[in-house]
Design a protein around this motif. Sequence first.
Motif, PDB file in Angstrom:
ATOM      1  N   SER A  66       0.815  -1.213   0.000  1.00 13.41           N
ATOM      2  CA  SER A  66       0.000   0.000   0.000  1.00 13.41           C
ATOM      3  C   SER A  66       0.850   1.264   0.000  1.00 13.41           C
ATOM      4  O   SER A  66       0.501   2.254  -0.631  1.00 13.41           O
ATOM      5  CB  SER A  66      -0.946   0.011   1.207  1.00 13.41           C
ATOM      6  N   THR A  69       2.105   1.940  -3.479  1.00 13.39           N
ATOM      7  CA  THR A  69       1.100   2.428  -4.421  1.00 13.39           C
ATOM      8  C   THR A  69       1.004   3.956  -4.416  1.00 13.39           C
ATOM      9  O   THR A  69       0.517   4.554  -5.360  1.00 13.39           O
ATOM     10  CB  THR A  69      -0.264   1.756  -4.143  1.00 13.39           C
ATOM     11  N   TRP A 502      -6.154  -3.150   1.041  1.00 14.80           N
ATOM     12  CA  TRP A 502      -5.465  -2.042   0.374  1.00 14.80           C
ATOM     13  C   TRP A 502      -5.733  -0.741   1.125  1.00 14.80           C
ATOM     14  O   TRP A 502      -6.860  -0.456   1.493  1.00 14.80           O
ATOM     15  CB  TRP A 502      -5.942  -1.880  -1.066  1.00 14.80           C
ATOM     16  N   VAL A 503      -4.679   0.032   1.333  1.00 14.69           N
ATOM     17  CA  VAL A 503      -4.799   1.324   1.997  1.00 14.69           C
ATOM     18  C   VAL A 503      -4.331   2.378   1.008  1.00 14.69           C
ATOM     19  O   VAL A 503      -3.148   2.426   0.652  1.00 14.69           O
ATOM     20  CB  VAL A 503      -3.896   1.375   3.254  1.00 14.69           C
ATOM     21  N   ARG A 504      -5.276   3.195   0.546  1.00 13.43           N
ATOM     22  CA  ARG A 504      -4.901   4.193  -0.459  1.00 13.43           C
ATOM     23  C   ARG A 504      -5.490   5.552  -0.115  1.00 13.43           C
ATOM     24  O   ARG A 504      -6.682   5.658   0.174  1.00 13.43           O
ATOM     25  CB  ARG A 504      -5.463   3.794  -1.825  1.00 13.43           C
TER      26      ARG A 504
END
Lengths: 511, 306
Positions: A66, A69, A502-504
Amino acid sequence: MVTTISKLAGAAPGSLRSLTVAAWLGASLAGALASSASAETLTIALSSTVNTLDPTQAQVVGTDVSVATHLYSPLVARGPDGKLYGVLAENWQPEGDSAWLFNLKPGVTFPGGEPLDAEAVKWNIDRIRNPETKSRNRSWFDPVSEVEVVSPTQVRIKTKGPYPTLPDQLSMIFFLSPEWMKTHNPATEAYGTGPYKLKQFVAGDRLVLEPNDKAVLEKPTFDEVTMRVIPEASARVAGILAGEVDLAFDLPLEDVERIKKSGRADAGWVPSSRSMVVRMNTLKAPLAGNTKLRQALNYAVDKEGMVEAMLGGLGTVSQCQILTPAYFGFNQDLKPYPYDPAKAKQLLKEAGVTTPLKIELEVPLNRYFMASEIGQIVAGQLQEVGVEATIKEMDFGAWVKTYAGRDMGQMALLGQAWPTLDADGMLGLYAAANPTAYFDDKPFDEALKAGRGTTDPAKRLEAYKTATGRMCEEAPVIFLFAQPFTYGTSKKVTWKARGDDWVRATDVVKK
Amino acid sequence: MSRYVIERLGEALVAVWGIVTIVFVVTRMLGDPAVLLLPLGTPEAQVAALRAELGLERPMIIQYLDFLIRAVQGDFGLSYQFFRPAMDLVLERLPATAILAGTSIVLGVIIGSLAGFVAAVKRGSFLEFLAMTVALLGQATPVFWLGIMLILYFGVNLGWLPTGGWDSLASLVLPVLTLSIFVAATVSRLFRSSMLDALSEDYVRTARAKGLPPGTVYTRHAGRNALIPVVTMVAILTAELLGGSAVTETVFSWPGVGRLLLQAIENKDFPVIQAGVFLIAVIFVGTNLLIDLIYPLLDPRIRVTR
């Protein structure tokens, strides 16, 4: 501008080199003034430590992947709706069963002007495939035979056979600059085409990102993004309640309601992509070759009651499969084994089991969600139909040695997930060849092979329908529930909730 | 004197070697890092390849000798999780731990010795009862629970202080408070009892008989001698806290050595465990050595018996 790791000793504010109170106070005041300006900042709490900034070695979706990203670009990414969208890739399609063609967006460059084109993509994938690189992600490219540059904006990835999940896997692969790599260490520095660039990296504590003005693929939406490592769940709750943190995950179930009621922040949950199951070793007596016994145990456990009583309703009972609806290949037709102790007893009789049947249940600790409690409830319910489960609790690290070494006990409690959210990877855990399968079923393996043998989604779905149906029938596990993924948000933002780890920052919307 | 120093130094080296060896063997019996580093269900061939890459397929004695030869040169290998030299990682986290430990010790010792001194001098008074009750509570309260309570009260309810992390002077307050309460409790109880012992000694009676003012007797005569066991205790506490107070560091998201080690143990990151334990062993043994060498200077009686 390359950002290097700021060693703790040199981390500002609060630099230790000039440890004078004045400097400290000055720094804190400056920090306070800066944050009181109208800068749009976002603070995200990560639940465990960021190990490396090197995307080649990043494996854990919730942390390292993450983080990558934000700094780098992948060919494709998965949105909060679970669908893949192109980032560097304009579009992509399979070419028969032996290649994928990716069309790239033209004119993408690294901050220093080097092109991120087909050549750079090939260089990156070949670098991971090269054993010398020692990338732990090399196995993702095992089915790849060659990466071919068709034109500056076209890459063909040739495969040894059909590789239907290649695009999903590529959402976890990010592109470094070959030029920059000659003189830098990507583990502690970053230089990419992502929406943010590295401002500060305090090992073990925080990572501060600022907008990458040169980003063209994905635009930054905050003036500053801080990712703080907060390993203790109650400390994450405190951070959310105090308004210090805008987004946090894995909060204790009982705190979700408390945060909502407090009026200071918000909280919620989504089903995660991780299914809790009791593995049964179908290669060992008494569970080997005794489908009726395994079904009986499924009837004996009250999944609904467990979710109600233990999770306060925050969970979804598995539909007789380890896939959750988020996975490609999820089978809608399957229904959970109902809770029916009478039927369980009858099946035990038919299975030729003399009760009380003594059996071992291994419960690895400090890894899976509420493992100890779940283990006790399961054992208690099995007791009621005449199956005496002895619980063996042990440290995950010690337990996994036997589990991965084809030496699991009769039963074990664990949670399973697969980052590509595809049945191929998740069900593949039960393919006879897999060291952690503890299941050897020809029809199931055939169906998996069929699903892997084509890139046609309709055919694949058909194959996984067969596979999940077979697995439900054969019951190599006691199907329990999808673990809830809890989260909290500050008053400032809303989060497009997703249960795939997912950490976005792009999933966070300012109110 | 010099022979005494050499003997003590030799013992210290043997102790460090012993600790490091035990940890080396125990970690290797506990688990297989290769399995933990790769996704569960990875084919055995790949796990074996990684094991070979990490040098874990060699006989333990070979691994051990290799480790010793490198460790002597200050090379503890690359961390399995962080892909960086293990000792660098530990040293990188040391300042955070040191500032937390240092501040807590200083504060704890000041408060603790004052409370202990008052309790001993005002024996049987309400003051003594109060000081000792608080000390007992301070020692009995789990650090974890205390930390969470402080966070909830000062960080969440009042909003005065940060709930965790480390980016300003303010974020130091709560973890220091948590640890110094523990230190103060320990120090005050020990100082009180050793002060009471000292006050019943002959030389104190002599001093009183000579008609010296009570203040002088308490500080110059009894106090000085009563400090000796406290100095030892403080040294040991300091070493303990320098090894990273894993619980406090975890509760307050403090990026120190304790938390790094905890994580390394969970993930079976052998090089980091070995580097961390080596450093802590050196600090511990070094502290003890220092006490051994300073003691004769503090207490003339030790010099006589040697």
